[in-house]
Design a protein around this motif. Structure first.
Motif, PDB file in Angstrom:
ATOM      1  N   TRP A   7       0.862  -1.183   0.000  1.00  0.00           N
ATOM      2  CA  TRP A   7       0.000   0.000   0.000  1.00  0.00           C
ATOM      3  C   TRP A   7       0.906   1.243   0.000  1.00  0.00           C
ATOM      4  N   GLU A  36       0.520   3.585   3.245  1.00  0.00           N
ATOM      5  CA  GLU A  36      -0.743   3.540   3.991  1.00  0.00           C
ATOM      6  C   GLU A  36      -0.714   2.324   4.910  1.00  0.00           C
ATOM      7  N   ARG A  37      -1.002   2.585   6.179  1.00  0.00           N
ATOM      8  CA  ARG A  37      -0.942   1.525   7.204  1.00  0.00           C
ATOM      9  C   ARG A  37       0.440   0.885   7.243  1.00  0.00           C
ATOM     10  N   ASN A  60      -0.291   1.386  -3.753  1.00  0.00           N
ATOM     11  CA  ASN A  60      -1.504   1.394  -2.931  1.00  0.00           C
ATOM     12  C   ASN A  60      -2.758   1.102  -3.764  1.00  0.00           C
ATOM     13  N   VAL A  61      -3.659   0.316  -3.187  1.00  0.00           N
ATOM     14  CA  VAL A  61      -4.955   0.077  -3.844  1.00  0.00           C
ATOM     15  C   VAL A  61      -5.822   1.338  -3.841  1.00  0.00           C
ATOM     16  N   ASN A  62      -5.550   2.260  -2.916  1.00  0.00           N
ATOM     17  CA  ASN A  62      -6.149   3.593  -3.022  1.00  0.00           C
ATOM     18  C   ASN A  62      -5.244   4.356  -3.988  1.00  0.00           C
ATOM     19  N   LYS A 105      -9.231  -1.926  -6.506  1.00  0.00           N
ATOM     20  CA  LYS A 105     -10.176  -1.641  -5.423  1.00  0.00           C
ATOM     21  C   LYS A 105     -11.212  -0.703  -6.035  1.00  0.00           C
ATOM     22  N   GLU A 126     -14.623   2.723  -0.332  1.00  0.00           N
ATOM     23  CA  GLU A 126     -13.980   3.811   0.408  1.00  0.00           C
ATOM     24  C   GLU A 126     -13.558   4.952  -0.520  1.00  0.00           C
ATOM     25  N   ARG A 176     -10.804  -6.740  -5.838  1.00  0.00           N
ATOM     26  CA  ARG A 176     -11.053  -6.903  -4.397  1.00  0.00           C
ATOM     27  C   ARG A 176     -12.546  -6.887  -4.062  1.00  0.00           C
ATOM     28  N   PHE A 223     -13.682  -6.109  -1.161  1.00  0.00           N
ATOM     29  CA  PHE A 223     -13.846  -5.218  -0.007  1.00  0.00           C
ATOM     30  C   PHE A 223     -14.727  -4.027  -0.410  1.00  0.00           C
ATOM     31  N   LYS A 274     -10.949 -10.453   1.739  1.00  0.00           N
ATOM     32  CA  LYS A 274     -10.331 -10.361   3.072  1.00  0.00           C
ATOM     33  C   LYS A 274     -10.774 -11.550   3.925  1.00  0.00           C
ATOM     34  N   ASP A 306     -12.679  -6.188   8.653  1.00  0.00           N
ATOM     35  CA  ASP A 306     -11.459  -5.513   8.217  1.00  0.00           C
ATOM     36  C   ASP A 306     -10.261  -5.899   9.087  1.00  0.00           C
ATOM     37  N   TYR A 318      -4.397  -3.427  12.697  1.00  0.00           N
ATOM     38  CA  TYR A 318      -5.259  -3.545  13.881  1.00  0.00           C
ATOM     39  C   TYR A 318      -4.660  -4.475  14.925  1.00  0.00           C
ATOM     40  N   HIS A 364      -5.979   4.188  14.076  1.00  0.00           N
ATOM     41  CA  HIS A 364      -6.276   2.807  14.510  1.00  0.00           C
ATOM     42  C   HIS A 364      -5.307   2.239  15.537  1.00  0.00           C
TER      43      HIS A 364
HETATM   44  C1  GCV Z   1      -5.956   0.777   1.537  1.00  0.00           C
HETATM   45  C2  GCV Z   1      -8.952  -0.470   5.689  1.00  0.00           C
HETATM   46  C3  GCV Z   1      -7.747   0.401   5.905  1.00  0.00           C
HETATM   47  C4  GCV Z   1      -7.497   1.271   4.694  1.00  0.00           C
HETATM   48  C5  GCV Z   1      -7.317   0.365   3.474  1.00  0.00           C
HETATM   49  C6  GCV Z   1      -8.564  -0.497   3.329  1.00  0.00           C
HETATM   50  C7  GCV Z   1      -8.463  -1.494   2.182  1.00  0.00           C
HETATM   51  O1  GCV Z   1     -10.113   0.278   5.618  1.00  0.00           O
HETATM   52  O2  GCV Z   1      -7.935   1.162   7.062  1.00  0.00           O
HETATM   53  O3  GCV Z   1      -6.347   2.039   4.927  1.00  0.00           O
HETATM   54  O4  GCV Z   1      -7.096   1.112   2.314  1.00  0.00           O
HETATM   55  O5  GCV Z   1      -8.779  -1.225   4.506  1.00  0.00           O
HETATM   56  O6  GCV Z   1      -8.238  -2.657   2.471  1.00  0.00           O
HETATM   57  O7  GCV Z   1      -8.623  -1.119   1.039  1.00  0.00           O
END
Ligand code: GCV
Length: 674
Positions: A135, A148-149, A189-191, A270, A274, A307, A309, A348, A353, A382, A523
């Motif tokens: 990510w 990210e994370r 990143n998937v975002n 993704k 979100e 994905r 999600f 997932k 999550d 988490y 988180h």
């Molecule tokens: C990349 C959760 C995380 C996000 C992440 C998302 C995902 O919501 O907090 O940071 O985004 O999962 O898996 O796409």
């Protein structure tokens, strides 16, 4: 900060000592091999030279009586074969990458591979697809940072808004991955923000440089792409997947990618999640979206990891009929059978999550006509953010071994089908979707921030190669390689600290499967009501009488109905629901008596005090053995354990106080609650 004096993780030169002291040979002809294969064969030569130079052995010809012969053969079998006969070990494989995996297998087993009785063994991974998803952002994102994370510093790929000039550390990373059998990496990143979207087009030469750095160790490159790219990058008026111009745009984009990187793996998407764009905006469904991309990459034998999600992240907290846990199944199960053969629906492991405890996602068993991949999270979003020592091998092993159906659903050989079987294409249905996981490395000296978090990356590779491995045995492998001369007391201490660390983390954080209770945004650390009145769909519904989410068919959201028998009934009743998932499935009074014989509230008090005591013992155990590891490792682990203890105390005090204030029920042991 980029630390190029990085820790060798599980491949210090001393781990090569046994192999490197022998006579080693490689029998393979690189002439005429495709460039990707030739690159891996060159790596094998380098590896043999490196080991023997360091440890006094020799690289010899295949006919010069080597102790270890690596031979490329014509065969269609996946993995590698190891034959030990008359004191000589021969490893054969049909591809250079599989041969490299075979070499690292010998390194890992060391004397046990080279000096044991005669044998003839075949080793193949459960699934051909074992991927890590980074990510990583190219630019530092104002909220999420560079990764990210990410809890291990900046990205190994990017710095200051561009791909790093020096990618030698990426090759070192690929080497570590090859040693545990991981052979695919998605590098962004998937975002997909605007800067990262350009990796698909303008920055393709830079992506090709990353691919070139990963390739020598047999690791193929994938990219996360934005579904809106035809509009945002291509200037088209729409990104509708059924629009011919959109299809042409993606086809041309894919052609360019494979021209630049002939062994490119595919795209990760993704969509409609979100805030990411997706097919819904065009009145299309996710099969329409995924299949359009699948058609674009099919001529190159590329893959689309799509994905699952997908959920409503703008939910009204007052609305108790919407259940985020239901969302992936509601969206995807009806599409089963419609996805193209080169689409993998990436799911997932749990319906929410990556919480410390969730039931296994019902989507994994609901799509027999679809290639389904299991997605895990190696990065500890988490689970303590690599400040807490939490070995996730046991958690993943539980998921991998879980049986979604009753014992009448069997695979070849008659054993009940597990989640690992589903991902490996051995369940009911068609081909394998494999495994994917969110990576946990960065440019930190130890790769993973917490040196002990290296064990999670190691375990992800090993458990997805062979999901039947025991997580504690995998941890033992990691210790042997990482600390090659570890005395028994160090080994025992690392086991004492890590073996049950996942359960320890669960003891002092959100109880009985209820999840979250973390500080929104980053988180980390407790915030019991932090998410309770937000749009994210992550609620625990505590009131003065009780807590938990009613997901039953009888009176709740109906989520239990997404499972096959027997689970739909096991989870439906609080009498049969396992204690550790009780609050995920049921809203119960604080006085509800668990199978353990304790009330819910007393369980919360007891587990939280016990969790802190266990962390205190982890700190003591480390102090006893820290002198047995290099100073830098000793100090980093000590610092992180101190933070873990501080944080565990905070979790304990906030959670016990919250339950005491809500319920008014005192702790039967009279401990200090605020
Ligand atoms: C990349 C959760 C995380 C996000 C992440 C998302 C995902 O919501 O907090 O940071 O985004 O999962 O898996 O796409």
């Amino acid at each position: 900060m980029f630390d190029n004096d990085f820790h060798p993780a599980w491949l210090p030169d001393t781990a090569l000592r046994t192999v490197g002291s022998r006579r080693l040979a490689l029998a393979a002809d690189a002439a005429g091999a495709p460039p990707a294969d030739a690159a891996v064969l060159a790596t094998l030569e380098t590896e043999l030279g490196r080991a023997t130079t360091a440890h006094g052995g020799a690289v010899v010809g295949p006919d010069d009586s080597p102790d270890l012969l690596l031979r490329l053969t014509a065969s269609s079998a996946p993995g590698f074969r190891l034959v030990r006969h008359d004191g000589r070990v021969t490893v054969t494989a049909a591809s250079p990458t599989a041969l490299l995996h075979g070499y690292f297998h010998v390194v890992r087993l060391s004397v046990a591979a080279l000096d044991a009785p005669s044998t003839d063994e075949s080793h193949a991974p459960a699934s051909a697809l074992r991927m890590l998803d980074h990510w990583d952002n190219v630019d530092v994102h104002p909220v999420m940072g560079q990764v990210e994370r990410g809890y291990a510093g900046g990205s190994v790929f990017y710095d200051a808004g561009r791909v790093r000039t020096d990618l030698s550390r990426v090759t070192a990373y690929a080497r570590l991955l090859a040693a545990v059998g991981i052979d695919r990496v998605s590098i962004n990143n998937v975002n997909v923000h605007a800067r990262e979207a350009r990796l698909l087009t303008d920055d393709l030469p830079e992506v090709a440089r990353i691919a070139a750095a990963l390739r020598p160790y047999g690791v193929r490159t994938h990219l996360s792409v934005s579904f809106a790219a035809p509009t945002t990058l291509g200037g088209l008026p729409t990104s509708d997947p059924l629009d011919p111009a959109v299809r042409d745009w993606w086809r041309a984009a894919a052609d360019k990618v494979w021209t630049a990187i002939p062994d490119f793996g595919g795209f990760v998407v993704k969509a409609d999640s979100e805030g990411q764009p997706g097919p819904f905006a065009h009145g299309r469904d996710h099969a329409d979206g995924a299949n359009m991309l699948a058609a674009a990459v099919a001529p190159h034998e590329g893959l689309i990891h799509w994905r699952a999600f997908v959920y409503n992240h703008t939910q009204d907290w007052r609305d108790r009929s919407t259940d985020r846990a239901r969302a992936a199944h509601d969206h995807f199960a009806p599409l089963d059978g419609r996805f193209a053969d080169n689409v993998i629906v990436q799911v997932k492991h749990g319906p929410m999550d990556f919480q410390v405890r969730e039931p296994v996602s019902p989507v994994l068993s609901a799509m027999p006509g679809t290639r389904v991949a299991l997605e895990l999270q190696v990065t500890q979003e988490y689970t303590g953010q690599q400040r807490h020592a939490v070995y996730l091998g046991p958690a993943w092993s539980e998921v991998l071994r879980w049986q979604p159906w009753d014992s009448s659903t069997v695979r070849d050989g008659g054993t009940p089908v597990t989640v690992a079987d589903v991902a490996s294409g051995r369940g009911p249905g068609r081909r394998a979707g494999g495994f994917a996981a969110v990576a946990n490395v960065g440019d930190d000296r130890f790769w993973t921030g917490h040196p002990l978090a290296q064990a999670n990356l190691y375990a992800y590779g090993r458990l997805t190669w062979d999901p039947t491995l025991e997580p504690t045995a995998v941890l033992d492998e990691w210790v042997s390689l990482t600390f090659p001369d570890a005395p028994a007391e160090l080994r025992a201490a690392i086991h004492a600290i890590l073996d049950a660390s996942w359960q320890t983390y669960e003891l002092y954080t959100a109880p009985l499967g209820v999840g979250f209770m973390v500080r929104p945004g980053h988180h980390y650390g407790p915030d019991v009501d932090g998410y309770e009145y937000t749009p994210w769909g992550t609620y625990h519904f505590a009131d003065r009488d009780g807590i938990g989410v009613d997901r039953t068919r009888a009176t709740g959201t109906g989520y239990t109905g997404q499972y096959a028998a027997p689970w739909r009934d096991v989870y439906e009743s609080p009498t049969t629901c396992p204690d550790e998932l009780l609050l995920f499935f049921h809203h119960v009074p604080y006085g509800h008596v668990l199978h353990s014989g304790k009330s819910v509230v007393q369980h919360v008090y007891d587990t939280h005090f016990e969790g802190v005591e266990r962390v205190a013992r982890m700190v003591e155990r480390w102090d006893e053995v820290a002198h047995l590891v290099p100073d830098d490792v000793a100090h980093r682990v000590r610092d992180r354990l101190a933070e873990q203890l501080r944080s565990a105390v905070e979790w304990r005090d906030q959670i016990t106080t919250y339950f005491w204030r809500k319920s008014g029920v005192p702790d039967s042991n009279g401990r200090r609650i605020y």
